[in-house]
Write an enzyme that holds these catalytic residues in place. Structure first.
Site, PDB file in Angstrom:
ATOM      1  N   SER A  61       0.842  -1.192   0.000  1.00  0.00           N
ATOM      2  CA  SER A  61       0.000   0.000   0.000  1.00  0.00           C
ATOM      3  C   SER A  61       0.877   1.242   0.000  1.00  0.00           C
ATOM      4  O   SER A  61       1.957   1.232   0.589  1.00  0.00           O
ATOM      5  CB  SER A  61      -0.892   0.012   1.244  1.00  0.00           C
ATOM      6  OG  SER A  61      -1.562   1.250   1.369  1.00  0.00           O
ATOM      7  N   TYR A  75      -2.097  -0.627  10.193  1.00  0.00           N
ATOM      8  CA  TYR A  75      -2.149  -1.129   8.819  1.00  0.00           C
ATOM      9  C   TYR A  75      -0.942  -0.627   8.028  1.00  0.00           C
ATOM     10  O   TYR A  75      -0.267  -1.399   7.339  1.00  0.00           O
ATOM     11  CB  TYR A  75      -3.449  -0.672   8.156  1.00  0.00           C
ATOM     12  CG  TYR A  75      -3.510  -0.886   6.662  1.00  0.00           C
ATOM     13  CD1 TYR A  75      -3.858  -2.128   6.142  1.00  0.00           C
ATOM     14  CD2 TYR A  75      -3.237   0.156   5.781  1.00  0.00           C
ATOM     15  CE1 TYR A  75      -3.924  -2.323   4.767  1.00  0.00           C
ATOM     16  CE2 TYR A  75      -3.304  -0.034   4.413  1.00  0.00           C
ATOM     17  CZ  TYR A  75      -3.647  -1.274   3.903  1.00  0.00           C
ATOM     18  OH  TYR A  75      -3.705  -1.463   2.545  1.00  0.00           O
TER      19      TYR A  75
END
Length: 183
Positions: A61, A75
């Site tokens: 990501s 995350y």
């Protein structure tokens, strides 16, 4: 197994920054976003290594470099770990014929993105539109003007897994509509 693509990821941690995250939240984020790839690689890479051929693509990501501290700290840290792990793995298995690459999407319009907006709205008492705007603001906007579609990310992954990408190894490809403001 000739191709291994790890796309599992996400976050169910609450918004509210670092102080809202318990040890259990951290463990869950690391387990989902890092350890699933590690376990899958341990299970399937030996087949590729024994044949001296294969392709691995891990989906990370852009949050590994552009975290959203109010909503996805754990995350983002787990995806940073996945990217670093992927680079180390590429150094280890590349000389034995297995290519490893990373795809790092920005904001992709998925059900998980909708869930994130709901979590942000719930934690702030705001609306979904306000939550969406808070994400866009935190990201600094998306110069392309929209989140990417899942199928656009899939096309990049398919290319990296194909024989057309035989010379691409140990690389990270960002697909974020221009969100990250640096090269």
């Amino acid at each position: 197994v000739d191709v291994l693509i790890h796309v599992l990821g996400g976050s169910s941690s609450p918004g509210g920054g670092f102080s809202a995250l318990s040890d259990a939240h951290w463990a869950a984020e690391l387990d989902l976003n890092l350890m699933t790839a590690v376990r899958l690689d341990r299970a399937l890479l030996p087949q590729m290594l024994s044949r001296g051929r294969g392709a691995v693509v891990h989906v990370s990501s852009i949050q590994r470099t552009l975290p959203l501290p109010e909503s996805t700290t754990a995350y983002a840290a787990a995806k940073a770990a996945l990217t670093t792990y992927s680079k180390a793995l590429s150094k280890e298995v590349g000389p034995r014929g297995v290519r490893v690459n990373v795809v790092s999407p920005g904001w992709i319009h998925t059900e998980a993105a909708e869930d994130l907006m709901r979590r942000i709205a719930d934690s702030t008492g705001g609306t979904l539109d306000e939550a969406k705007q808070s994400i866009l603001t935190a990201l600094g906007g998306i110069p392309l003007g929209r989140p990417a579609k899942p199928e656009e990310v899939a096309e990049l992954i398919a290319f990296l897994a194909s024989d057309r990408a035989l010379a691409i190894h140990g690389a990270e490809y960002v697909i974020d509509g221009g969100t990250i403001p640096t090269v």
